[in-house]
Structures are given as structure tokens and as C-alpha cells.
Design an enzyme around this catalytic site. Structure first.
Site, PDB file in Angstrom:
ATOM      1  N   SER A 176     -35.551  31.846 -62.792  1.00  0.00           N
ATOM      2  CA  SER A 176     -34.417  32.519 -62.180  1.00  0.00           C
ATOM      3  C   SER A 176     -33.334  31.508 -61.813  1.00  0.00           C
ATOM      4  CB  SER A 176     -34.875  33.264 -60.923  1.00  0.00           C
ATOM      5  OG  SER A 176     -33.785  33.905 -60.299  1.00  0.00           O
ATOM      6  N   ASN A 210     -28.200  22.368 -55.843  1.00  0.00           N
ATOM      7  CA  ASN A 210     -27.296  23.512 -55.919  1.00  0.00           C
ATOM      8  C   ASN A 210     -27.320  24.323 -54.635  1.00  0.00           C
ATOM      9  OD1 ASN A 210     -28.273  26.555 -56.251  1.00  0.00           O
ATOM     10  ND2 ASN A 210     -29.926  25.214 -56.975  1.00  0.00           N
ATOM     11  N   GLY A 247     -25.478  30.126 -53.330  1.00  0.00           N
ATOM     12  CA  GLY A 247     -25.329  31.121 -52.276  1.00  0.00           C
ATOM     13  C   GLY A 247     -25.767  32.518 -52.646  1.00  0.00           C
ATOM     14  N   CYS A 301     -35.434  30.828 -51.244  1.00  0.00           N
ATOM     15  CA  CYS A 301     -34.145  30.158 -51.410  1.00  0.00           C
ATOM     16  C   CYS A 301     -33.842  29.352 -50.149  1.00  0.00           C
ATOM     17  CB  CYS A 301     -33.041  31.185 -51.652  1.00  0.00           C
ATOM     18  SG  CYS A 301     -31.391  30.472 -51.682  1.00  0.00           S
ATOM     19  N   LYS A 338     -42.628  34.224 -55.068  1.00  0.00           N
ATOM     20  CA  LYS A 338     -42.122  32.863 -55.283  1.00  0.00           C
ATOM     21  C   LYS A 338     -42.057  32.154 -53.940  1.00  0.00           C
ATOM     22  CE  LYS A 338     -38.631  30.238 -57.808  1.00  0.00           C
ATOM     23  NZ  LYS A 338     -37.431  30.316 -58.687  1.00  0.00           N
ATOM     24  N   ASN A 396     -40.123  26.881 -55.461  1.00  0.00           N
ATOM     25  CA  ASN A 396     -38.672  26.971 -55.463  1.00  0.00           C
ATOM     26  C   ASN A 396     -38.114  25.577 -55.171  1.00  0.00           C
ATOM     27  OD1 ASN A 396     -35.998  28.011 -55.385  1.00  0.00           O
ATOM     28  ND2 ASN A 396     -36.719  29.930 -54.507  1.00  0.00           N
ATOM     29  N   GLY A 406     -35.284  20.128 -60.822  1.00  0.00           N
ATOM     30  CA  GLY A 406     -35.340  19.159 -61.900  1.00  0.00           C
ATOM     31  C   GLY A 406     -36.480  18.171 -61.738  1.00  0.00           C
ATOM     32  N   GLY A 421     -40.548  23.754 -61.694  1.00  0.00           N
ATOM     33  CA  GLY A 421     -39.989  22.605 -61.004  1.00  0.00           C
ATOM     34  C   GLY A 421     -40.038  21.346 -61.857  1.00  0.00           C
ATOM     35  N   GLY A 431     -35.802  25.794 -65.862  1.00  0.00           N
ATOM     36  CA  GLY A 431     -34.455  26.119 -65.417  1.00  0.00           C
ATOM     37  C   GLY A 431     -33.475  24.980 -65.613  1.00  0.00           C
TER      38      GLY A 431
END
Length: 300
Positions: free
Chosen positions: A21, A69, A72, A128, A163, A188, A213, A239, A261
């Protein structure tokens, strides 16, 4: 040739690689494109009850080969997302709807919509790290996590993925609170910050964000290992996966599948086919006949 197919919570995947995601997943056609480039499934952008603009730029900063990042949770809102799901479903591959909210009732409403739109599973964004009132603030409360997961499981019929966040004091406690979920997604992003030493201020508008990353891969592998060893439940690892070695590490730690991702940003869509090809060679060389043969083999 090795069998690269796998399954998570009863959902069959032609290979263990999924789109995570947060990237190339707000638009049905980009999700289709990712699956056409080798991903076995996609997870949508996290979608809320209402449209949300997110933070103003800058929202992403590079950190070596990783990213920080703070977008938001920008999204079009659940009522405006049906067509994107329907387009993505043309692939014939699983589409998982990611949702975020601040309470169980809203999570359930979102889950019902995702199921109605045709999603094969619902991923609960409980983690998040950079938006007040959502994500981590929800996912660090075991009682609230338990309530959300239990309510969701009682109201929808498709599998539910939880998650979880690495930014908690005891991830096992949170995992046990979410034990009725059909699978865990670990992890996450890690709460992080970068300072502009010339401007003498944080680079991101929101000050801090989520680190993703290669920098977080050892953290993710560790949590997959610990949670798999403690619970035995299906896990999707995420991850820092850029190479086949990264994916195999997660699988050997206990993941049945992995999500990619940040590598879409740093490497490109070719990352999926590259990993599939190289993983197949590795499995043949190491005499692994299937993905299941590798799942959790490192656990002691």
C-alpha cells in the site's frame, strides 16, 4: 523449476510478491500495470471514509536508498474508489483493499465497501506513524485493536489482514490483540525525521514521517520472526525488499508472502520480474521445491 505459488489466509498467489500500500495504487490502471509486470496481487492505497488532501509538499525525502514520507493519508474517499477496484480486478489477480479509520464502526463501514467493490481481502492500516487520530494512535492501543479486528471479522466475509507497527513497545501484545485477523502484515514504516542543517528545520512539512526501504529491512525481518514464532499465524512481510535475497530472508523468517513498495520508486516495476527470476534460480540451486518449503525454516 520450483513452484513459486503460495497462499495467505486461503488466497492463492501465483508468486509471493505483492504491491504494498502507498505507491502506484490509487489508480486502477496503475495497479493493473503493476500486476502485468509480475506482482501476484496489489494492496490499494489506504482509503478513509472521506476525501483527504494530506500534507503540503515536501512530503517525501530520500535517505540513501530509503525514503522518509509524510503524505498524510491523502485519498479520494471510499465512495469515490469503486471504479478503481473494478479496473484493477480485470487482472484476475487478488486485490486487497487497505483502509484506515479512528474507530471500529468506521473501519467496518470501509471494510463492507471494499468487499462490495470486489476486494479479495481487507488490510487494516493500524500503523501509519505520521497522522494524528489514525494509524499508530489506533494501533498502539491493544483494546482498540482487538475491538476493530473482532468487529471487522464479524461483519465481513473476506479475509482480514492487520498491518502492525514497529513503533510500539510490545508488538507481540498488539499481535495477540489482533489474533482474530486472518493474517498479519509486518511492518509499516518506522517513525523518522531528517533535518535540513542549512535551513535549521525538518525537511518534511509534517516534521517527521515514516522511514521505508532497505534501512528498515532488519527490523521487519526480526518482527516477522518473532510474531511467527509466537503465533504461528500467516504473515506478509514488508519493509526494504529490493532483491530476491531480501524476499527470501522474510520468507525464511516466517512470511508466506511479501509486499514491495519503496523499490518501485528506486528500482522500478522491473523489480518484480527480477526477483521472481532470481528466486526461482536460488530455489533450484538450494533444492527448495516450493515457497512453503522455505517458510519459517530459520526459526529456532
Amino acid at each position: 523449476m520450483a513452484d513459486l505459488s503460495t497462499s495467505v489466509a486461503g488466497i492463492r498467489l501465483e508468486n509471493p510478491l505483492m504491491l504494498a500500500s502507498g505507491i502506484l495504487d490509487e489508480n486502477g490502471y496503475t495497479m493493473l500495470d503493476v500486476m502485468n509486470n509480475g506482482a501476484a496481487a496489489v494492496v490499494t492505497k489506504s482509503i478513509g471514509m472521506e476525501e483527504r488532501n494530506g500534507y503540503s509538499a515536501p512530503v517525501i525525502v530520500e535517505y540513501g536508498d530509503s525514503l522518509i514520507n509524510a503524505v498524510g493519508l491523502s485519498n479520494p474517499g471510499i465512495d469515490n474508489f469503486a471504479e478503481e477496484i473494478r479496473i484493477a480486478k480485470r487482472s484476475g489477480k487478488p486485490v486487497i483493499g487497505s483502509v484506515f479509520a479512528s474507530d471500529a464502526e468506521s473501519f467496518v463501514n470501509l471494510g463492507r465497501k471494499m468487499q462490495e467493490y470486489g476486494c479479495d481481502a481487507v488490510e487494516l492500516n493500524l500503523s501509519c506513524p505520521h497522522v494524528k487520530g489514525f494509524g499508530l494512535e489506533v494501533g498502539s492501543d491493544p483494546d482498540l485493536v482487538e475491538d476493530i479486528v473482532n468487529e471487522m471479522k464479524s461483519k465481513i466475509s473476506v479475509p482480514v489482514f492487520a498491518k502492525l507497527s514497529p513503533n510500539v513497545s510490545d508488538i507481540i501484545e498488539i499481535a495477540k490483540a489482533a489474533e482474530k485477523a486472518d493474517a498479519y502484515v509486518l511492518i509499516n514504516t518506522v517513525k523518522a525525521m531528517k533535518i535540513d542543517i542549512r535551513a535549521r528545520m525538518p525537511v518534511l512539512t509534517n516534521a517527521y514521517g515514516g522511514l521505508s526501504g532497505p534501512a528498515i529491512k532488519p527490523v521487519g525481518v526480526r518482527y516477522v520472526y518473532e510474531v511467527k514464532k509466537e503465533t504461528g499465524k500467516d504473515i506478509i512481510g514488508v519493509g526494504g525488499i529490493t532483491t530476491y535475497e531480501d524476499a527470501v530472508e522474510y520468507i525464511m523468517a516466517g512470511a508466506s508472502a511479501v509486499q514491495i513498495g519503496t523499490a518501485l520508486y528506486t528500482v522500478g516495476k522491473s523489480v518484480f520480474r527480477n526477483i521472481i527470476s532470481q528466486m526461482n534460480t536460488f530455489m533450484d540451486d538450494e533444492k527448495f521445491h516450493s515457497i512453503q518449503d522455505m517458510v519459517g525454516v530459520a526459526i529456532r
